[in-house]
Design an enzyme around this catalytic site. Structure first.
Site, PDB file in Angstrom:
ATOM      1  N   HIS A   1      -5.010   4.801 -19.961  1.00 51.13           N
ATOM      2  CA  HIS A   1      -4.690   4.192 -20.962  1.00 51.13           C
ATOM      3  C   HIS A   1      -5.058   2.588 -20.961  1.00 51.13           C
ATOM      4  O   HIS A   1      -5.185   1.829 -22.047  1.00 51.13           O
ATOM      5  CB  HIS A   1      -3.033   4.035 -21.202  1.00 51.13           C
ATOM      6  CG  HIS A   1      -2.429   3.760 -22.691  1.00 51.13           C
ATOM      7  ND1 HIS A   1      -3.281   3.251 -23.641  1.00 51.13           N
ATOM      8  CD2 HIS A   1      -1.555   4.290 -23.289  1.00 51.13           C
ATOM      9  CE1 HIS A   1      -2.663   3.234 -24.810  1.00 51.13           C
ATOM     10  NE2 HIS A   1      -1.454   3.691 -24.699  1.00 51.13           N
TER      11      HIS A   1
ATOM     12  N   ASP B   1     -14.389  19.270 -34.458  1.00 41.80           N
ATOM     13  CA  ASP B   1     -14.817  20.687 -34.668  1.00 41.80           C
ATOM     14  C   ASP B   1     -16.030  20.649 -34.114  1.00 41.80           C
ATOM     15  O   ASP B   1     -17.063  20.129 -34.244  1.00 41.80           O
ATOM     16  CB  ASP B   1     -15.231  21.146 -36.320  1.00 41.80           C
ATOM     17  CG  ASP B   1     -16.204  22.273 -36.375  1.00 41.80           C
ATOM     18  OD1 ASP B   1     -16.004  22.839 -35.479  1.00 41.80           O
ATOM     19  OD2 ASP B   1     -16.175  22.607 -37.690  1.00 41.80           O
TER      20      ASP B   1
END
Length: 416
Positions: free
Chosen positions: A162, A362
């Site tokens: 992070h 995708d």
């Protein structure tokens, strides 16, 4: 809840490097330093592709990952902080054989169960995401796991440090990787360059630090680590078998009804700075805001609708306080709040966003059927994302004990 047992078998761990490239050193900004010792963010994306073979899947994902890392070199490097350095930096060097570790695994579980909304044991998701190596002086930046579900599809587990990247940068990387993988499938090679909105900006000079916030944050982290520089993360709680993962959904109609009660807006912090950072800025650009002393009971006990309005009014105040002038105050506040936090109190945070477009990842086999932020099982976090069905709704993820799931569900039903 249906009990089910599944096994995840690790088949291999490989190193994926970018094509030939130069070394890179990228210093952390104060936006990054605020997350230095907090746990990584684990995401898992599920894809339903029954006809896919494991060999074809791994070959195409590895090849396209390598090509994508050429634009995202920091992800192939390591976070480094030793006694000589004044602050941590991301360092990538081909001479050190820096690379992303990619784990290949196979599961005999039911993909539909993992990708569902109903309560499921949170602990079952842990084997689907890899771990990052972390020591005092060095930490991994990114790790990836591909878990194949024979005759069903696969899931992609991504663990990101992070202090190196936020949700927006992670989503940008995933969509860039997906773009390249889809190109390879359709053309046999990457025929087109990445769109400009998927090419990260690595310029750190545009983040100014006139008040010395970086030094203030570093001093607090050093103080929390026995007065020495250390990248070791704060320990996370163990996930019990009684913790369940559940997804709730708000439709557009639900959201419309809520908006009729109140109207509020929020924005990504990249656009709030002056001058604003580019939308493709690589790294963190998020600042926490909130009230560390608020109590839940008054909100829950207020009359019909009033509790919701009170909560929104509080949130509106926090959002309005997210201006450049308050960055330092908001980033230092948690350090003081943790010191005075009473036993039994919880800090609730929000992971993800409805604006990341994570369902647009995708890889050539269609969009993911479900995305989960696994990390919320480690604390009292709530995950948010856009609805995967493209309806304009919102997905809300929680990890709670069974009784709390039922209680939250009864409260949530009032919105529907």
């Amino acid at each position: 809840m249906v009990n089910f047992n599944s096994a995840v078998n690790i088949l291999e761990v490989v190193r994926v490097s970018p094509p030939s490239s130069n070394s890179l050193t990228l210093p952390l900004t104060y936006f990054d330093l605020g997350w230095l010792k907090l746990h990584p963010v684990d995401r898992v994306l599920f894809y339903r592709v029954p006809e896919l073979t494991r060999c074809s899947l791994i070959t195409q994902l590895k090849s396209s990952l390598s090509a994508t890392l050429l634009h995202y070199l920091p992800l192939a490097g390591r976070l480094v902080w030793d006694s000589i350095d004044t602050k941590p930096s991301i360092v990538y060097s081909p001479n050190n054989d820096d690379a992303v570790y990619l784990t290949v695994a196979e599961s005999n579980g039911d993909l539909s169960h993992f990708a569902g909304d109903k309560p499921r044991p949170a602990i079952d998701f842990r084997p689907l995401v890899p771990e990052l190596s972390v020591s005092d002086e060095s930490a991994g930046v990114l790790a990836v796991q591909i878990t194949f579900f024979p005759n069903q599809g696969f899931c992609l587990g991504v663990t990101a440090h992070h202090a190196v990247l936020d949700g927006k940068t992670t989503a940008m990387f995933l969509k860039a990787w997906a773009h390249n993988c889809k190109q390879e499938q359709e053309c046999g090679h990457i025929a087109l360059p990445l769109p400009h909105d998927l090419i990260p900006s690595l310029d750190r000079t545009i983040v100014q630090d006139p008040t010395g916030l970086e030094t203030k944050l570093l001093n607090r982290w050093i103080s929390a680590s026995n007065n020495k520089p250390s990248l070791k993360l704060f320990p996370s709680k163990k996930i019990g078998s009684d913790i369940l993962r559940v997804t709730y959904r708000l439709t557009q109609e639900n959201i419309k009804k809520l908006r009729e009660r109140v109207e509020t807006k929020s924005h990504d912090f990249r656009s709030r700075l002056s001058p604003p950072l580019p939308s493709t800025f690589f790294g963190n650009c998020i600042v926490g805001s909130g009230d560390f002393d608020v109590k839940a009971e008054p909100i829950l006990e207020e009359g019909e609708g009033k509790g919701f309005i009170s909560a929104v009014e509080s949130l509106t105040g926090w959002v309005n306080g997210l201006c450049p002038e308050n960055i330092e105050k908001n980033m230092l506040l948690p350090f003081e709040a943790f010191k005075r936090m009473e036993p039994g109190r919880q800090m609730i945070s929000v992971a993800g966003s409805t604006r990341l477009g994570i369902y647009g990842s995708d890889f050539g086999w269609g969009k993911p059927v479900k995305v989960e932020i696994v990390t919320i099982d480690k604390d009292a976090s709530v995950s948010l994302s856009e609805s995967g069905d493209g309806s304009g709704g919102v997905e809300i993820g929680l990890c709670l004990k069974k009784d709390d799931v039922e209680r939250f569900g009864s409260l949530f039903s009032r919105v529907e």
